[in-house]
Design a protein around this motif. Structure first.
Motif, PDB file in Angstrom:
ATOM      1  N   GLN A 337       0.820  -1.218   0.000  1.00 38.08           N
ATOM      2  CA  GLN A 337       0.000   0.000   0.000  1.00 38.08           C
ATOM      3  C   GLN A 337       0.854   1.269   0.000  1.00 38.08           C
ATOM      4  OE1 GLN A 337      -0.557  -2.611   2.182  1.00 38.08           O
ATOM      5  NE2 GLN A 337      -2.166  -3.436   0.852  1.00 38.08           N
ATOM      6  N   GLY A 338       2.167   1.113  -0.028  1.00 36.62           N
ATOM      7  CA  GLY A 338       3.051   2.281  -0.047  1.00 36.62           C
ATOM      8  C   GLY A 338       3.288   2.901   1.308  1.00 36.62           C
ATOM      9  N   ASP A 339       3.164   2.095   2.370  1.00 40.03           N
ATOM     10  CA  ASP A 339       3.339   2.605   3.734  1.00 40.03           C
ATOM     11  C   ASP A 339       4.650   2.106   4.336  1.00 40.03           C
ATOM     12  OD1 ASP A 339       0.874   3.925   3.731  1.00 40.03           O
ATOM     13  OD2 ASP A 339      -0.182   2.086   4.328  1.00 40.03           O
ATOM     14  N   ILE A 340       5.110   2.834   5.369  1.00 38.86           N
ATOM     15  CA  ILE A 340       6.232   2.406   6.207  1.00 38.86           C
ATOM     16  C   ILE A 340       5.661   2.024   7.571  1.00 38.86           C
ATOM     17  CG2 ILE A 340       8.387   3.104   7.303  1.00 38.86           C
ATOM     18  CD1 ILE A 340       8.764   5.164   5.114  1.00 38.86           C
ATOM     19  N   TRP A 341       5.963   0.810   8.017  1.00 34.09           N
ATOM     20  CA  TRP A 341       5.560   0.373   9.363  1.00 34.09           C
ATOM     21  C   TRP A 341       6.750   0.527  10.306  1.00 34.09           C
ATOM     22  CZ3 TRP A 341       0.741  -1.437  10.986  1.00 34.09           C
ATOM     23  CH2 TRP A 341      -0.205  -1.584   9.974  1.00 34.09           C
ATOM     24  N   PHE A 342       6.501   1.051  11.499  1.00 35.75           N
ATOM     25  CA  PHE A 342       7.570   1.275  12.463  1.00 35.75           C
ATOM     26  C   PHE A 342       7.064   0.963  13.869  1.00 35.75           C
ATOM     27  CE2 PHE A 342       5.289   5.218  11.866  1.00 35.75           C
ATOM     28  CZ  PHE A 342       5.158   5.758  13.131  1.00 35.75           C
ATOM     29  N   ILE A 343       8.013   0.911  14.819  1.00 36.63           N
ATOM     30  CA  ILE A 343       7.692   0.624  16.216  1.00 36.63           C
ATOM     31  C   ILE A 343       7.708   1.941  16.985  1.00 36.63           C
ATOM     32  CG2 ILE A 343       8.257  -0.780  18.224  1.00 36.63           C
ATOM     33  CD1 ILE A 343       7.680  -2.369  15.689  1.00 36.63           C
ATOM     34  N   ALA A 353       2.605   6.984   5.499  1.00 34.69           N
ATOM     35  CA  ALA A 353       2.811   6.910   4.048  1.00 34.69           C
ATOM     36  C   ALA A 353       4.272   7.193   3.718  1.00 34.69           C
ATOM     37  CB  ALA A 353       1.901   7.895   3.331  1.00 34.69           C
ATOM     38  N   ALA A 354       4.837   6.390   2.818  1.00 31.92           N
ATOM     39  CA  ALA A 354       6.244   6.548   2.428  1.00 31.92           C
ATOM     40  C   ALA A 354       6.384   7.684   1.424  1.00 31.92           C
ATOM     41  CB  ALA A 354       6.773   5.252   1.826  1.00 31.92           C
ATOM     42  N   ASN A 355       7.251   8.630   1.734  1.00 30.05           N
ATOM     43  CA  ASN A 355       7.566   9.734   0.823  1.00 30.05           C
ATOM     44  C   ASN A 355       8.934   9.427   0.198  1.00 30.05           C
ATOM     45  OD1 ASN A 355       7.823  12.113  -0.557  1.00 30.05           O
ATOM     46  ND2 ASN A 355       7.430  13.428   1.210  1.00 30.05           N
ATOM     47  N   ILE A 356       8.914   8.705  -0.925  1.00 32.19           N
ATOM     48  CA  ILE A 356      10.141   8.194  -1.537  1.00 32.19           C
ATOM     49  C   ILE A 356      10.803   9.290  -2.376  1.00 32.19           C
ATOM     50  CG2 ILE A 356      11.105   6.461  -3.100  1.00 32.19           C
ATOM     51  CD1 ILE A 356       8.786   4.643  -2.372  1.00 32.19           C
ATOM     52  N   LYS A 384      11.194  -4.317   8.701  1.00 33.36           N
ATOM     53  CA  LYS A 384      11.899  -4.656   7.463  1.00 33.36           C
ATOM     54  C   LYS A 384      10.993  -5.324   6.440  1.00 33.36           C
ATOM     55  CE  LYS A 384      16.325  -6.582   5.967  1.00 33.36           C
ATOM     56  NZ  LYS A 384      17.552  -7.311   6.409  1.00 33.36           N
ATOM     57  N   ARG A 385      10.087  -6.168   6.911  1.00 32.65           N
ATOM     58  CA  ARG A 385       9.186  -6.876   5.993  1.00 32.65           C
ATOM     59  C   ARG A 385       7.764  -6.822   6.552  1.00 32.65           C
ATOM     60  NH1 ARG A 385      13.951  -9.532   6.100  1.00 32.65           N
ATOM     61  NH2 ARG A 385      13.336 -10.536   8.059  1.00 32.65           N
ATOM     62  N   PRO A 386       7.029  -5.749   6.330  1.00 34.00           N
ATOM     63  CA  PRO A 386       5.667  -5.647   6.863  1.00 34.00           C
ATOM     64  C   PRO A 386       4.728  -6.665   6.210  1.00 34.00           C
ATOM     65  CG  PRO A 386       6.128  -3.849   5.352  1.00 34.00           C
ATOM     66  CD  PRO A 386       7.415  -4.565   5.534  1.00 34.00           C
ATOM     67  N   LEU A 387       3.795  -7.160   7.006  1.00 31.69           N
ATOM     68  CA  LEU A 387       2.814  -8.132   6.527  1.00 31.69           C
ATOM     69  C   LEU A 387       1.471  -7.447   6.300  1.00 31.69           C
ATOM     70  CD1 LEU A 387       3.624 -11.091   8.971  1.00 31.69           C
ATOM     71  CD2 LEU A 387       4.545 -10.688   6.672  1.00 31.69           C
ATOM     72  N   SER A 388       0.689  -8.020   5.412  1.00 33.00           N
ATOM     73  CA  SER A 388      -0.635  -7.453   5.134  1.00 33.00           C
ATOM     74  C   SER A 388      -1.574  -7.613   6.324  1.00 33.00           C
ATOM     75  CB  SER A 388      -1.242  -8.134   3.901  1.00 33.00           C
ATOM     76  OG  SER A 388      -1.340  -9.545   4.094  1.00 33.00           O
ATOM     77  N   SER A 389      -1.233  -8.512   7.247  1.00 31.23           N
ATOM     78  CA  SER A 389      -2.084  -8.748   8.418  1.00 31.23           C
ATOM     79  C   SER A 389      -1.766  -7.795   9.573  1.00 31.23           C
ATOM     80  CB  SER A 389      -1.909 -10.195   8.895  1.00 31.23           C
ATOM     81  OG  SER A 389      -0.544 -10.461   9.235  1.00 31.23           O
ATOM     82  N   PHE A 390      -0.800  -6.930   9.428  1.00 27.86           N
ATOM     83  CA  PHE A 390      -0.447  -6.007  10.504  1.00 27.86           C
ATOM     84  C   PHE A 390      -1.622  -5.088  10.837  1.00 27.86           C
ATOM     85  CE2 PHE A 390       4.503  -5.816  10.208  1.00 27.86           C
ATOM     86  CZ  PHE A 390       4.541  -7.099  10.741  1.00 27.86           C
ATOM     87  N   LYS A 391      -1.749  -4.773  12.132  1.00 28.74           N
ATOM     88  CA  LYS A 391      -2.773  -3.837  12.595  1.00 28.74           C
ATOM     89  C   LYS A 391      -2.093  -2.780  13.465  1.00 28.74           C
ATOM     90  CE  LYS A 391      -6.617  -7.122  12.572  1.00 28.74           C
ATOM     91  NZ  LYS A 391      -7.239  -6.504  11.386  1.00 28.74           N
ATOM     92  N   VAL A 392      -2.494  -1.544  13.258  1.00 29.68           N
ATOM     93  CA  VAL A 392      -1.936  -0.444  14.038  1.00 29.68           C
ATOM     94  C   VAL A 392      -2.284  -0.633  15.509  1.00 29.68           C
ATOM     95  CG1 VAL A 392      -1.989   2.049  14.417  1.00 29.68           C
ATOM     96  CG2 VAL A 392      -2.021   1.147  12.092  1.00 29.68           C
TER      97      VAL A 392
END
Length: 402
Positions: A337-343, A353-356, A384-392
């Motif tokens: 989806q073009g997002d960055i997931w972080f902790i 959203a990733a601003n590339i 490093k490798r986000p999954l589609s099942s991740f939830k905020v």
């Protein structure tokens, strides 16, 4: 006596078994109420706490902070000849001969005669034009002599001033003879040109793409004879997005003419490489893509170690400006989806959203995430490798990876 001793031993063993059974039964009974209360007041077992943490889902992360990197712009285009000429007949006539090199795939030099159109009628016209020029020159000389004679007679007549009619001094006749000579010369020039056009010649060093005539063909003015590509260089039109233009210096065509900007080109399979340069940039947007293009040139494409043939689709790699405060992330860190997931600070999953800015060698370079509460963090853990099942908001255990 022996029997009594045996009975004593059996009795002792029996009593021991009974006491053991009673002890086991007592150990299995629940503790007294006062004992349970005191147990709950004891501190939590650290081993049990570690076990609870280990039950959290584990995700691999990379720690990043803003650094300076040189931008790289990647574009794509097709190698095209600078000149692509459809060769047409300039005069009509029968094809008398065709040069052996006038075949597809042959490279020919500028001025090479590719074919000959029958020129008899054109040679005749040339001779006639030469005759007409000679006659016009004679007529002009005769008219000049008559004009001088008329002027002499006018002066001897005793009349003062100029004659009432210019015909008296033959001025119009002289202008007519002069114009006739100029026309005859132009006719001669055209006749010479027509004779030259009967020879089909290459206007530049060229690659023959097709030949459309053969000996005995009859051609009219404008008939297609063949197709030629120039071989001195090829051009690649590389359209770029607004973001890509921002990562490049402000190119000026006048500056590029003095100092071209180097570009590395790769074939579609990545096996072949060529060196080119930016010759100019276009100053308009195409109607189809609404993008602006730069023009990359490769000199002598057919004499390179690996030939760069016209029509080859290539990837252009252009070194851009040096950009500061960017995150270098593996390409896998950008979700579908073009997002960055972080902790976040609470060890929970969050996304933005990733601003590339650009991509290079399997990495993406993005602008740092800005938080309303913390501003721009100096160091952050990126999944490093986000999954589609991740939830905020999901609490996770971060595992630092290289």
């Amino acid at each position: 006596m022996k029997l009594n001793r045996l009975n004593v031993i059996v009795t002792v063993l029996s009593l021991g078994s009974i006491f053991a059974a009673l002890g086991y039964t007592v150990s299995q009974l629940p503790p007294a109420p006062n004992q349970q209360a005191s147990a709950t007041e004891q501190p939590i077992n650290p081993v049990a706490n570690t076990a609870a943490i280990s039950l959290l889902p584990q995700v691999g992360v990379v720690a990043v902070n803003g650094q300076q990197y040189q931008a790289e712009v990647i574009g794509f285009g097709e190698a095209r000849p600078r000149y692509e000429l459809t060769l047409n007949a300039e005069v009509s006539g029968k094809i008398d001969s065709v040069h052996r090199q006038f075949e597809s795939g042959q490279v020919i030099k500028k001025g090479t005669v590719l074919g000959q159109i029958n020129d008899i009628s054109y040679q005749q016209a040339l001779t006639q034009a030469q005759t007409d020029v000679a006659q016009a020159e004679l007529d002009l000389l005769e008219e000049q002599r008559q004009g001088e004679q008329a002027k002499s007679e006018w002066l001897r007549s005793g009349f003062s001033g100029e004659p009432e009619s210019p015909l008296v001094l033959r001025t119009p006749q002289l202008a007519q003879a002069t114009a006739a000579l100029e026309n005859a010369k132009l006719t001669l020039k055209k006749a010479k040109q027509d004779v030259a056009y009967t020879k089909i010649t290459a206007p530049f060093d060229a690659l023959v793409v097709s030949r459309d005539i053969q000996p005995g063909s009859y051609v009219q003015t404008g008939t297609q004879l063949g197709t030629l590509y120039s071989v001195a260089d090829v051009e690649i039109n590389v359209p770029l997005s607004d973001l890509q233009w921002q990562n490049l210096p402000e190119f000026d065509n006048a500056q590029l003419a003095k100092t071209p900007w180097d570009v590395t080109l790769y074939s579609a399979d990545g096996r072949n490489q060529w060196q080119g340069y930016i010759e100019r940039v276009e100053q308009h947007l195409t109607q189809t893509s609404r993008q602006r293009s730069l023009i990359v040139v490769v000199d002598n494409p057919l004499t390179q170690q690996t030939h760069l043939y016209p029509g080859t689709f290539v990837k252009a790699q252009i070194n851009g400006k040096s950009l500061s405060d960017l995150w270098q992330l593996p390409s896998s860190a950008i979700s579908q989806q073009g997002d960055i997931w972080f902790i976040n600070d609470s060890s929970q999953l969050a996304k933005s959203a990733a601003n590339i800015a650009f991509e290079k060698d399997g990495f993406v370079y993005v602008l740092p995430i800005v938080s309303e509460q913390r501003g721009r963090p100096s160091l952050i853990q990126i999944v490093k490798r986000p999954l589609s099942s991740f939830k905020v908001g999901t609490k996770v255990l971060a595992k630092l990876e290289v």
